[in-house]
Write a protein that holds these residues in place. Structure first.
Motif, mmCIF file in Angstrom:
data_model
loop_
_atom_site.group_PDB
_atom_site.id
_atom_site.type_symbol
_atom_site.label_atom_id
_atom_site.label_comp_id
_atom_site.label_asym_id
_atom_site.label_seq_id
_atom_site.Cartn_x
_atom_site.Cartn_y
_atom_site.Cartn_z
ATOM 1 N N SER A 121 0.816 -1.215 0.000
ATOM 2 C CA SER A 121 0.000 0.000 0.000
ATOM 3 C C SER A 121 0.850 1.266 0.000
ATOM 4 N N SER A 122 1.988 1.227 0.703
ATOM 5 C CA SER A 122 2.857 2.402 0.761
ATOM 6 C C SER A 122 3.425 2.737 -0.612
ATOM 7 N N ARG A 123 3.906 1.727 -1.324
ATOM 8 C CA ARG A 123 4.465 1.967 -2.654
ATOM 9 C C ARG A 123 3.386 2.372 -3.645
ATOM 10 N N LEU A 124 2.210 1.753 -3.536
ATOM 11 C CA LEU A 124 1.116 2.107 -4.439
ATOM 12 C C LEU A 124 0.640 3.541 -4.196
ATOM 13 N N ASN A 125 0.620 3.961 -2.925
ATOM 14 C CA ASN A 125 0.268 5.349 -2.610
ATOM 15 C C ASN A 125 1.247 6.315 -3.266
ATOM 16 N N SER A 126 2.530 5.959 -3.214
ATOM 17 C CA SER A 126 3.552 6.811 -3.821
ATOM 18 C C SER A 126 3.354 6.907 -5.328
ATOM 19 N N ILE A 127 3.052 5.783 -5.975
ATOM 20 C CA ILE A 127 2.817 5.783 -7.420
ATOM 21 C C ILE A 127 1.583 6.617 -7.760
ATOM 22 N N THR A 149 6.007 2.177 -15.520
ATOM 23 C CA THR A 149 7.447 2.300 -15.270
ATOM 24 C C THR A 149 7.771 2.199 -13.786
ATOM 25 N N LEU A 150 7.040 2.948 -12.952
ATOM 26 C CA LEU A 150 7.308 2.934 -11.516
ATOM 27 C C LEU A 150 6.948 1.582 -10.890
ATOM 28 N N SER A 152 7.076 -1.318 -12.349
ATOM 29 C CA SER A 152 8.144 -2.243 -12.727
ATOM 30 C C SER A 152 9.402 -1.998 -11.903
ATOM 31 N N LYS A 153 9.730 -0.729 -11.674
ATOM 32 C CA LYS A 153 10.900 -0.389 -10.872
ATOM 33 C C LYS A 153 10.755 -0.922 -9.448
ATOM 34 N N ASP A 154 9.587 -0.716 -8.842
ATOM 35 C CA ASP A 154 9.363 -1.174 -7.471
ATOM 36 C C ASP A 154 9.361 -2.697 -7.375
ATOM 37 N N MET A 155 8.970 -3.374 -8.453
ATOM 38 C CA MET A 155 9.001 -4.834 -8.455
ATOM 39 C C MET A 155 10.427 -5.366 -8.394
ATOM 40 N N GLY A 156 11.402 -4.515 -8.674
ATOM 41 C CA GLY A 156 12.806 -4.922 -8.615
ATOM 42 C C GLY A 156 13.489 -4.556 -7.320
ATOM 43 N N ILE A 157 12.738 -3.968 -6.379
ATOM 44 C CA ILE A 157 13.300 -3.564 -5.084
ATOM 45 C C ILE A 157 12.712 -4.452 -3.990
ATOM 46 N N LYS A 158 13.552 -4.933 -3.118
ATOM 47 C CA LYS A 158 13.139 -5.858 -2.067
ATOM 48 C C LYS A 158 11.979 -5.288 -1.249
ATOM 49 N N PRO A 159 10.953 -6.120 -0.973
ATOM 50 C CA PRO A 159 9.822 -5.642 -0.153
ATOM 51 C C PRO A 159 10.285 -5.130 1.203
ATOM 52 N N GLY A 160 9.648 -4.067 1.686
ATOM 53 C CA GLY A 160 10.005 -3.480 2.966
ATOM 54 C C GLY A 160 11.017 -2.362 2.873
ATOM 55 N N VAL A 161 11.644 -2.202 1.697
ATOM 56 C CA VAL A 161 12.624 -1.131 1.486
ATOM 57 C C VAL A 161 11.937 0.028 0.795
ATOM 58 N N ASN A 162 12.187 1.230 1.288
ATOM 59 C CA ASN A 162 11.565 2.414 0.697
ATOM 60 C C ASN A 162 12.191 2.707 -0.665
ATOM 61 N N PRO A 163 11.433 2.574 -1.768
ATOM 62 C CA PRO A 163 12.003 2.811 -3.101
ATOM 63 C C PRO A 163 12.338 4.273 -3.363
ATOM 64 N N ASP A 164 11.859 5.180 -2.491
ATOM 65 C CA ASP A 164 12.138 6.604 -2.668
ATOM 66 C C ASP A 164 13.439 7.038 -1.989
ATOM 67 N N LEU A 165 14.176 6.079 -1.388
ATOM 68 C CA LEU A 165 15.448 6.413 -0.759
ATOM 69 C C LEU A 165 16.409 6.995 -1.792
ATOM 70 N N ILE A 166 17.274 7.874 -1.326
ATOM 71 C CA ILE A 166 18.221 8.534 -2.230
ATOM 72 C C ILE A 166 19.153 7.529 -2.890
ATOM 73 N N LEU A 167 19.360 6.380 -2.242
ATOM 74 C CA LEU A 167 20.244 5.355 -2.792
ATOM 75 C C LEU A 167 19.766 4.847 -4.144
ATOM 76 N N PHE A 168 18.446 4.931 -4.412
ATOM 77 C CA PHE A 168 17.891 4.424 -5.656
ATOM 78 C C PHE A 168 17.751 5.509 -6.721
ATOM 79 N N LYS A 169 18.205 6.733 -6.437
ATOM 80 C CA LYS A 169 18.133 7.805 -7.424
ATOM 81 C C LYS A 169 19.312 7.668 -8.395
#
Length: 254
Positions: A121-127, A149-150, A152-169
């Motif tokens: 739900s958190s990632r879907l809210n962001s999208i 696009t988003l 698909s990108k989130d599907m490549g990031i481990k669940p529980g990790v915030n995809p909006d972290l600066i590390l993924f920019k």
């Protein structure tokens, strides 16, 4: 044999050669999966084609179907129920669905099976928050493309990790790569200049040097104890079950 007969024979021969290719092309086109169901007519045929191609490409990469549904009403159903019914009919395995109801001005994004874990739900809210301005401005193609696009990108990031972290920019990763390369070059240049052999013993004559005096002064020791925090109040949000299908979801208005 007349020239007309020769041309006729050559034409028939060419048709026979091309027939298998025509049959294969027809079968391939009919077997292509549909990802965009534009019942509200928000897109052009060209835009639908581009979204279909993008969903097919990224879907194969993530082993997930990315569907888009636009409608002018959900037949009296809640939009979440409508989306769940669509999945029960057309979904198969890991699936993400974006549904827009133009009648009630509602948008709903859901993830099923594997996508339920990765697109919580958190990632879907962001999208949804990211594409909401384009939907409100009637830039539907751009919004749908961003959703695929988003997701698909989130599907490549481990669940529980915030995809909006600066590390993924991408720009942060570029800066980090340049910094690591710069440090590596600096270390190589430093080592190429020779080593410094002077140390603390260089100017000391151990034969004439001695310890004059030594002493230790003990001042005090302080120990601080803190109460260990309890984990009983922590918890994670779960999925929702409706119409026989479990999913994660995010809804909003536009």
């Amino acid at each position: 044999m007349s020239s007309f007969c020769k041309k006729t024979i050559l034409a028939c021969f060419a048709v026979l050669l091309l027939m298998p290719l025509l049959i294969i092309g027809t079968v391939s086109a009919s077997d292509q999966k549909q990802y965009v169901y534009d019942h509200a007519n928000l897109l052009t045929k060209e835009e639908i084609g581009k979204l279909e191609a993008l969903a097919d490409k990224l879907g194969a990469k993530r082993k997930t179907d990315f569907f888009i549904i636009t409608t002018n009403g959900t037949n009296g159903e809640d939009i979440a129920q409508y989306t769940g019914d669509f999945y029960d009919q057309y979904g198969n395995g890991s699936t993400a669905i974006l549904t827009i109801d133009m009648k009630k001005r509602e948008v709903f994004i859901a993830g099923f099976k594997k996508a339920e874990r990765y697109l919580d739900s958190s990632r879907l809210n962001s999208i949804r928050n990211t594409i909401s301005s384009d939907i409100s401005s009637e830039h539907y193609f751009k919004a749908f493309k961003t959703y695929i696009t988003l997701s698909s990108k989130d599907m490549g990031i481990k669940p529980g990790v915030n995809p909006d972290l600066i590390l993924f920019k991408w720009w942060f990763q570029l800066i980090a790569a340049v910094a690591v390369a710069g440090i590596a070059v600096a270390v190589m240049l430093f080592n190429s200049g020779g080593r410094v052999t002077v140390n603390g013993q260089t100017y000391i004559d151990n034969r004439t040097s001695d310890v004059i005096d030594q002493y230790d002064t003990y001042i005090r020791t302080t120990v601080t104890r803190e109460k260990k925090s309890s984990d009983k109040d922590s918890g994670d949000g779960g999925g929702v079950t409706r119409g026989g299908s479990s999913y994660s979801g995010s809804r909003g208005s536009f």
